[in-house]
Design an enzyme around this catalytic site. Structure first.
Site, PDB file in Angstrom:
ATOM      1  N   HIS A  41       0.751  -1.112  -0.299  1.00 22.12           N
ATOM      2  CA  HIS A  41      -0.089  -0.422  -0.328  1.00 22.12           C
ATOM      3  C   HIS A  41       0.693   1.132  -0.265  1.00 22.12           C
ATOM      4  O   HIS A  41       0.540   2.173  -0.600  1.00 22.12           O
ATOM      5  CB  HIS A  41      -1.225  -0.019   1.718  1.00 22.12           C
ATOM      6  N   SER A 189       0.201  -9.293   1.583  1.00 21.74           N
ATOM      7  CA  SER A 189      -1.055  -9.430   1.707  1.00 21.74           C
ATOM      8  C   SER A 189      -1.472  -8.622   2.706  1.00 21.74           C
ATOM      9  O   SER A 189      -1.155  -9.468   3.203  1.00 21.74           O
ATOM     10  CB  SER A 189      -1.369 -10.070   1.417  1.00 21.74           C
TER      11      SER A 189
END
Ligand code: PAF
Length: 289
Positions: A41, A189
């Site tokens: 991210h 993840s």
């Protein structure tokens, strides 16, 4: 110490915060997330920082994209840690709406992309992409970004959103950034936190198989698909869902020898955790815009 980003909880607060920058002609970059932020991210945030004037990160565990029996309730919610991770990253605004307000039970509108949402992930998650496209359309409407940043790991998702933005003329440039991996290869993840140490070790089979596919790629989609199926079909602790070699735009499986761009995509359960991973079967992984 750098200040934490401002937080908006409602669409009205987001619009109020962004009206001024938009009127002043400043470009807005949106990084849509479901929180539980990791370096993947943050790589999107840094790309948004480099590519736009004002960076907005949305943090919203979208109930619309979880099917019955999926991990909506268990999905990690780590808002304070997420804000800490974003502090110092040059994020101007975090949009974190309440689920009941942002996805009201009486909503009657769904955004559906035809075709691209039929296979791969959709084979086992049939309602997933309608949930993604509906919420991403809504986020685009709330934030009014010029550019939006997505990770390549969710390969089908970024292709679906890119197509949606084009078909609906949303005026948003969809930017896809390469998969970020741990040093041992595991694709980052938010769901990796579900893995036990043994499962995490078993999960390395996915990235190892993709790396082998990249190294061995000679344009033969059938041979590479067979290699992936053979390797992952017998990897200890891995229950393979699919392994495919696809056209990166149409997401159609490729057949035979192919000299254009190709993408390997895999999904598997390791323990109770469903993981996906992907790799481009071409020279270097670059931004798609
Ligand atoms: O990739 C995700 O985290 C989600 O699918 C997204 C794009 C934020 C939509 O909820």
């Amino acid at each position: 110490m750098a200040d934490a980003p401002a937080v908006a909880r409602t669409s009205a607060a987001v619009r109020a915060a962004l009206d001024g920058p938009l009127r002043a002609g400043r470009s807005i970059g949106l990084v849509p997330t479901m929180g539980a932020l990791h370096e993947g991210h943050l790589s999107l945030v840094r790309a948004a920082r480099a590519g736009t004037d004002v960076v907005v990160v949305s943090i919203f565990v979208n109930p619309l994209q979880f099917g019955p029996g999926e991990d909506l309730d268990a999905y990690p919610r780590t808002f304070d840690a997420d804000l800490a991770a974003l502090t110092g990253e040059g994020v101007d605004l975090v949009f974190a709406p309440e689920a009941t307000a942002y996805t009201p039970a009486d909503a009657r509108t769904t955004v559906h992309v035809v075709g691209l949402t039929d296979g791969l992930e959709a084979a086992s998650r049939p309602t997933h992409f309608d949930g993604v496209t509906t919420i991403v359309t809504k986020l685009f409407s709330t934030v009014r970004p010029h550019r939006a940043y997505f990770g390549e790991k969710d390969f089908q998702q970024q292709a679906v959103i890119r197509r949606m933005a084009r078909d609906l003329d949303l005026g948003v440039e969809v930017i896809t950034r390469p998969v970020v991996r741990d040093p041992d290869g595991l694709a980052l993840s938010s769901r990796n936190t579900y893995l036990s140490p043994d499962e995490r070790r078993d999960a390395l089979a996915l990235s190892a198989a993709l790396a082998a596919a990249q190294r061995g790629w000679a344009g033969d989609a059938d041979a590479t698909r067979a290699d992936l199926l053979g390797t992952l079909g017998s990897a200890p602790g891995v229950r393979l869902d699919y392994a495919e070699v696809i056209d990166p735009e149409t997401l159609e499986p490729l057949e035979g020898v192919h000299d254009g761009p190709a993408q390997a995509v895999v999904a598997a359960h390791v323990g109770d955790t469903r993981l996906i991973d992907t790799a481009p079967l071409q020279p270097a992984s670059t931004d798609r815009a």
